[in-house]
Design a protein around this motif. Structure first.
Motif, PDB file in Angstrom:
ATOM      1  N   ALA A 196     -11.071   6.566 -13.011  1.00 17.01           N
ATOM      2  CA  ALA A 196     -10.495   5.300 -13.475  1.00 17.01           C
ATOM      3  C   ALA A 196      -9.056   5.137 -12.998  1.00 17.01           C
ATOM      4  N   GLY A 197      -8.271   6.209 -13.061  1.00 22.94           N
ATOM      5  CA  GLY A 197      -6.878   6.127 -12.637  1.00 22.94           C
ATOM      6  C   GLY A 197      -6.735   5.845 -11.156  1.00 22.94           C
ATOM      7  N   THR A 198      -7.589   6.472 -10.341  1.00 24.66           N
ATOM      8  CA  THR A 198      -7.516   6.271  -8.890  1.00 24.66           C
ATOM      9  C   THR A 198      -7.856   4.838  -8.501  1.00 24.66           C
ATOM     10  N   VAL A 199      -8.957   4.328  -9.038  1.00 29.42           N
ATOM     11  CA  VAL A 199      -9.368   2.960  -8.693  1.00 29.42           C
ATOM     12  C   VAL A 199      -8.337   1.947  -9.179  1.00 29.42           C
ATOM     13  N   GLN A 200      -7.834   2.145 -10.403  1.00 23.93           N
ATOM     14  CA  GLN A 200      -6.849   1.222 -10.942  1.00 23.93           C
ATOM     15  C   GLN A 200      -5.566   1.245 -10.118  1.00 23.93           C
ATOM     16  N   ALA A 201      -5.136   2.421  -9.693  1.00 22.11           N
ATOM     17  CA  ALA A 201      -3.924   2.523  -8.874  1.00 22.11           C
ATOM     18  C   ALA A 201      -4.113   1.818  -7.531  1.00 22.11           C
ATOM     19  N   LEU A 202      -5.300   1.960  -6.934  1.00 22.35           N
ATOM     20  CA  LEU A 202      -5.569   1.280  -5.667  1.00 22.35           C
ATOM     21  C   LEU A 202      -5.500  -0.232  -5.825  1.00 22.35           C
ATOM     22  N   ILE A 203      -5.995  -0.743  -6.953  1.00 18.94           N
ATOM     23  CA  ILE A 203      -5.950  -2.188  -7.199  1.00 18.94           C
ATOM     24  C   ILE A 203      -4.514  -2.667  -7.365  1.00 18.94           C
ATOM     25  N   GLU A 204      -3.718  -1.933  -8.146  1.00 17.03           N
ATOM     26  CA  GLU A 204      -2.354  -2.371  -8.449  1.00 17.03           C
ATOM     27  C   GLU A 204      -1.406  -2.172  -7.268  1.00 17.03           C
ATOM     28  N   VAL A 205      -1.546  -1.061  -6.539  1.00 17.10           N
ATOM     29  CA  VAL A 205      -0.611  -0.766  -5.444  1.00 17.10           C
ATOM     30  C   VAL A 205      -0.950  -1.595  -4.208  1.00 17.10           C
ATOM     31  N   SER A 206      -2.213  -1.673  -3.858  1.00 16.79           N
ATOM     32  CA  SER A 206      -2.766  -2.546  -2.810  1.00 16.79           C
ATOM     33  C   SER A 206      -2.419  -2.141  -1.376  1.00 16.79           C
ATOM     34  N   SER A 207      -1.414  -1.289  -1.151  1.00 12.43           N
ATOM     35  CA  SER A 207      -1.081  -0.887   0.209  1.00 12.43           C
ATOM     36  C   SER A 207      -0.333   0.442   0.187  1.00 12.43           C
ATOM     37  N   LEU A 208      -0.347   1.143   1.341  1.00 16.87           N
ATOM     38  CA  LEU A 208       0.377   2.408   1.464  1.00 16.87           C
ATOM     39  C   LEU A 208       1.876   2.176   1.331  1.00 16.87           C
ATOM     40  N   ASN A 209       2.355   1.075   1.895  1.00 15.56           N
ATOM     41  CA  ASN A 209       3.777   0.752   1.790  1.00 15.56           C
ATOM     42  C   ASN A 209       4.188   0.561   0.331  1.00 15.56           C
ATOM     43  N   GLY A 210       3.327  -0.104  -0.441  1.00 21.80           N
ATOM     44  CA  GLY A 210       3.621  -0.302  -1.862  1.00 21.80           C
ATOM     45  C   GLY A 210       3.635   0.996  -2.634  1.00 21.80           C
ATOM     46  N   LEU A 211       2.830   1.962  -2.192  1.00 18.80           N
ATOM     47  CA  LEU A 211       2.784   3.258  -2.872  1.00 18.80           C
ATOM     48  C   LEU A 211       4.058   4.060  -2.637  1.00 18.80           C
ATOM     49  N   VAL A 212       4.606   3.983  -1.418  1.00 17.29           N
ATOM     50  CA  VAL A 212       5.747   4.821  -1.036  1.00 17.29           C
ATOM     51  C   VAL A 212       7.081   4.138  -1.312  1.00 17.29           C
ATOM     52  N   ASN A 213       7.148   2.832  -1.113  1.00 22.85           N
ATOM     53  CA  ASN A 213       8.441   2.141  -1.119  1.00 22.85           C
ATOM     54  C   ASN A 213       8.697   1.273  -2.344  1.00 22.85           C
ATOM     55  N   SER A 214       7.936   1.466  -3.400  1.00 20.21           N
ATOM     56  CA  SER A 214       8.177   0.713  -4.632  1.00 20.21           C
ATOM     57  C   SER A 214       8.372   1.681  -5.792  1.00 20.21           C
ATOM     58  N   THR A 215       9.123   1.241  -6.808  1.00 20.23           N
ATOM     59  CA  THR A 215       9.317   2.068  -7.995  1.00 20.23           C
ATOM     60  C   THR A 215       7.985   2.359  -8.663  1.00 20.23           C
ATOM     61  N   TYR A 216       7.134   1.346  -8.743  1.00 21.67           N
ATOM     62  CA  TYR A 216       5.818   1.519  -9.350  1.00 21.67           C
ATOM     63  C   TYR A 216       5.020   2.580  -8.596  1.00 21.67           C
ATOM     64  N   GLY A 217       5.007   2.493  -7.254  1.00 19.73           N
ATOM     65  CA  GLY A 217       4.254   3.446  -6.457  1.00 19.73           C
ATOM     66  C   GLY A 217       4.777   4.860  -6.597  1.00 19.73           C
ATOM     67  N   ARG A 218       6.113   5.007  -6.646  1.00 19.75           N
ATOM     68  CA  ARG A 218       6.684   6.345  -6.780  1.00 19.75           C
ATOM     69  C   ARG A 218       6.375   6.943  -8.151  1.00 19.75           C
ATOM     70  N   LEU A 219       6.350   6.117  -9.185  1.00 16.41           N
ATOM     71  CA  LEU A 219       5.951   6.617 -10.501  1.00 16.41           C
ATOM     72  C   LEU A 219       4.482   7.037 -10.513  1.00 16.41           C
ATOM     73  N   ILE A 220       3.649   6.294  -9.785  1.00 16.46           N
ATOM     74  CA  ILE A 220       2.244   6.678  -9.647  1.00 16.46           C
ATOM     75  C   ILE A 220       2.135   8.058  -8.995  1.00 16.46           C
ATOM     76  N   LEU A 221       2.922   8.275  -7.930  1.00 18.26           N
ATOM     77  CA  LEU A 221       2.895   9.566  -7.245  1.00 18.26           C
ATOM     78  C   LEU A 221       3.383  10.679  -8.167  1.00 18.26           C
ATOM     79  N   THR A 222       4.425  10.392  -8.967  1.00 16.80           N
ATOM     80  CA  THR A 222       4.910  11.374  -9.929  1.00 16.80           C
ATOM     81  C   THR A 222       3.831  11.716 -10.948  1.00 16.80           C
ATOM     82  N   LYS A 223       3.157  10.684 -11.434  1.00 15.24           N
ATOM     83  CA  LYS A 223       2.095  10.891 -12.415  1.00 15.24           C
ATOM     84  C   LYS A 223       0.945  11.700 -11.813  1.00 15.24           C
TER      85      LYS A 223
END
Length: 553
Positions: free
Chosen positions: A351-378
Motif C-alpha cells: 500500500a505504501g509503495t503504490v500510494q507513494a508512486l501516485i503522490e510523487v508521480s516522477s523520479l524528479n519529484g522523489l529526489v528534488n521535493s521535500t515530500y519526496g525526501r521525506l518518503i525516502l527517509t520513511k
C-alpha cells in the motif's frame, strides 16, 4: 527489583523514541503549501477585455470548498464589484458581478479549502477596456498560518496515529491471542489511552481547522467559525470518527474487563467500526485529491490498518505477553503473531509503495521535493524496522523466544523506537504538498497569455495570444481610439513569421466578432521570437498597421 528497573528503563527508551518522533514533527512543521492550484480563470489573469463581464470563474486543480467572506472582487475605485455569494461546483468557483462595471483594472482575491482540507489563497487581476493601477485591498488573501497553529496540527495528527496504534492492534491481540489466566487491567489501560488519544486528537483537529483555514490565531475562534468547520466535509468526517470511537468504547468494555460478556456480534460490530474509523483518515488527507481517489483512499486505509495491527501487536508483546506469559503460552501465541506481522508488513509495503508512486508521480519529484525526501527517509527507516522484524520472526521460528523471551523483547524495543520516528515522519508528510501539486502549479505558470497594447495617433490595438506556446494558439484583437473608446474596424489582416528559423510570414485567418473585436487561430510550429503584423482598415481609404514580437515557448 532489578527486573523492574530494567523494565522501566526500556519503557523509557520507547517513550524517548516517541518524543524524538514528535520533535521531528515540530522541526518539519513548516507552513503547508497550497494543496490545490489555480489552473485557469475567466477572465484570464492579466487580460484586458472589451466589456465588463457579469461573473468571474476560477478553476482549480482539485475540488474545493468555500470559506465565508473570503472571496472578493474589487473595482478600480476600490469598491466591491461582486454581488451575492460565490458558488462552488467541484473544482470551479463562480463569482457573480454587479452590472455596469467601470473601465480599469479589477482585483480578485480568494481563500478556499482544497479537497485535502488545506487552505489555498491568491489573487488575479483583469482589466476592462484598458489597464489602470490595481485597486488597493485592506487585506490580500494568502496562506499564512499562525505559528502555534502550524506546530499543533502535525502534533495532533501524530497523537492520532499513536492512538490508532494503541487501539487497533491491542484489541485484536486481547480478543484473539490473550491467555485466559492473565489479567486484562494493563492492556485495558493501554486501549483506553488509545481511545483517549484518538478522541482528543479529533477534537483538537476540529478546533485547529478553524484558525488554520481562516489564518487567525489559536484563540481567535468564534462559534460561527466552528459551525462552518463542522458543516464542511472535513468536519463531517471528523464527527464520524469521534462517534465511531465513542461507540467502540462502549462495545469494548466487556472485552477489557474479561467478563466474558462480549459476543461474536459485538466483535463483528467492532470490526465494522474499525474499518469506518480507519477510512476517516484518508478522507481528510491527500488521497481525496489523488488522480485516482477511490484507489488512494483504499490504499491509505490499508496502510493505516497494517501499521496499527503490526505496531499495536508489538506493544502488547513487549509490554505484557513476553514478561507475563509462560513458555507454553508463548509457544501458541508467537507463531500466530508472526504470521499476522508478516501479512501486515506485506500489506504495509504494498500500500505504501503504490500510494507513494501516485503522490510523487516522477523520479524528479522523489529526489528534488521535500515530500519526496521525506518518503525516502520513511523508506530507509522502514527498511531497518523490517530487517529487525525479520530477525524477530527468525527467533520465533526457531523457538528461541519461547525459551528466552528477553532477547525477543530487545528486538521489539528496537522496532518500537524506530517506528515512533516513522510515525513522526508520517505526520509531517500529510502537511506537505505532494509533487503532483507542484507540477500542476508549474503547468499553470507556464500556460500564459501574451498581452500587448500597440498604439499610434489613430488607434490603440490590444493583442492577446494564448497559450503562447508551440502548437495551436488563439488570438484576440481589440481596436480602440486613443481615448480608449471602441473603434469599428471594417477589415482585419494578420501574419506571423519567425525570421530566425527561416519561417516566412504565415497568414492568420481572422473572424470579425464585433465592430472592434476579431479572433483567429494559428498553429505555431517552433519556439522563438515570432514577429506578428496586423492591419486594421477602418474606412475604404484609412488603415493602420502594427508590428510586434512575442516569445513563443
Amino acid at each position: 527489583m532489578a527486573v523492574m528497573t530494567v523494565y522501566r528503563r526500556r519503557r523509557a527508551t520507547v517513550l524517548l523514541g516517541m518524543l524524538i518522533g514528535m520533535i521531528g514533527v515540530l522541526l518539519s512543521a513548516v507552513p503547508a503549501s497550497a494543496h490545490a492550484a489555480l489552473v485557469s480563470s475567466d477572465p484570464n489573469n492579466g487580460v484586458i477585455v472589451p466589456d465588463a463581464p457579469n461573473k468571474v470563474t476560477l478553476t482549480f486543480s482539485e475540488s474545493i470548498q468555500l470559506i465565508s467572506g473570503k472571496i472578493r472582487v474589487l473595482a478600480p475605485d476600490g469598491s466591491r464589484a461582486d454581488q451575492g455569494d460565490p458558488t462552488a461546483d467541484g473544482s470551479q468557483v463562480t463569482i457573480p458581478l454587479r452590472s455596469g462595471g467601470g473601465r480599469g483594472t479589477y482585483l480578485v482575491t480568494f481563500r478556499v479549502i482544497s479537497a485535502d482540507s488545506h487552505p489555498v489563497a491568491g489573487t488575479i487581476t483583469y482589466s476592462v477596456g484598458a489597464a489602470s493601477t490595481p485597486p488597493a485591498a485592506d487585506e490580500i488573501e494568502d496562506v499564512k498560518v499562525d505559528p502555534v497553529v502550524r506546530a499543533l496540527i502535525p502534533i495532533g495528527k501524530y497523537l492520532g496515529y499513536a492512538g490508532l496504534v494503541l487501539l487497533v492492534g491491542p484489541v485484536l491481540v486481547l480478543a484473539l491471542l490473550w491467555p485466559q489466566r492473565l489479567a486484562r487491567r494493563g492492556p485495558g489501560r493501554l486501549i483506553w489511552t488509545g481511545i483517549g488519544l484518538v478522541a482528543g486528537s479529533t477534537v483538537l483537529g476540529i478546533w485547529l481547522q478553524a484558525p488554520y483555514t481562516l489564518g487567525t490565531t489559536l484563540f481567535d475562534v468564534r462559534v460561527g467559525d466552528l459551525r462552518d468547520v463542522l458543516g464542511s466535509t472535513f468536519g463531517a468526517v471528523m464527527l464520524v470518527r469521534l462517534a465511531v470511537v465513542i461507540a467502540a468504547g462502549f462495545l469494548l468494555r466487556p472485552l477489557l474487563v474479561g467478563s466474558g460478556g462480549e459476543s461474536k456480534l459485538d466483535l463483528a460490530l467492532l470490526g465494522v467500526l474499525g474499518v469506518a474509523a480507519l477510512a476517516t483518515w484518508p478522507l481528510t488527507g491527500h488521497p481525496t485529491a489523488s488522480p485516482v481517489p477511490g484507489v488512494s483512499v483504499v490504499l491509505d486505509a490499508l496502510h493505516l490498518a497494517s501499521m496499527s495491527v503490526w505496531l499495536g501487536g508489538l506493544v502488547m508483546l513487549f509490554a505484557f505477553l513476553l514478561p507475563q506469559a509462560n513458555a507454553r503460552e508463548l509457544g501458541a501465541i508467537l507463531p500466530i503473531w508472526s504470521r499476522w506481522a508478516f501479512t501486515a508488513v506485506g500489506a504495509l509495503i504494498f500500500a505504501g509503495t503504490v500510494q507513494a508512486l501516485i503522490e510523487v508521480s516522477s523520479l524528479n519529484g522523489l529526489v528534488n521535493s521535500t515530500y519526496g525526501r521525506l518518503i525516502l527517509t520513511k523508506v530507509a527507516l522502514a527498511a531497518i524496522v523490517i530487517a529487525v522484524a525479520a530477525y524477530s520472526r527468525r527467533l520465533v521460528n526457531h523457538k528461541i523466544a519461547e525459551e528466552s523471551p528477553r532477547g525477543l523483547r530487545r528486538v521489539l524495543l528496537a522496532e518500537l523506537g524506530i517506528t515512533a520516528v516513522v510515525l513522526g515522519v508520517t505526520a509531517a508528510l500529510v502537511q506537505i504538498a505532494p509533487p503532483r501539486t507542484a507540477e500542476a502549479v508549474q503547468t499553470t505558470e507556464t500556460s500564459t497569455t501574451v498581452t500587448q497594447t500597440l498604439t499610434d495617433k489613430n488607434m490603440s490595438l490590444q493583442v492577446d495570444i494564448y497559450p503562447a506556446a508551440v502548437g495551436n494558439n488563439s488570438m484576440h484583437l481589440y481596436a480602440y481610439t486613443p481615448d480608449n473608446k471602441p473603434l469599428p474596424v471594417v477589415e482585419w489582416k494578420a501574419t506571423a513569421a519567425l525570421p530566425a528559423k527561416g519561417i516566412e510570414p504565415i497568414e492568420i485567418p481572422l473572424l470579425r466578432i464585433t465592430d472592434f473585436h476579431a479572433i483567429g487561430d494559428i498553429a505555431l510550429p517552433q519556439a522563438g521570437e515570432w514577429t506578428f503584423k496586423f492591419t486594421a482598415r477602418t474606412t475604404d481609404i484609412d488603415q493602420t498597421s502594427f508590428t510586434m514580437t512575442a516569445k513563443i515557448s
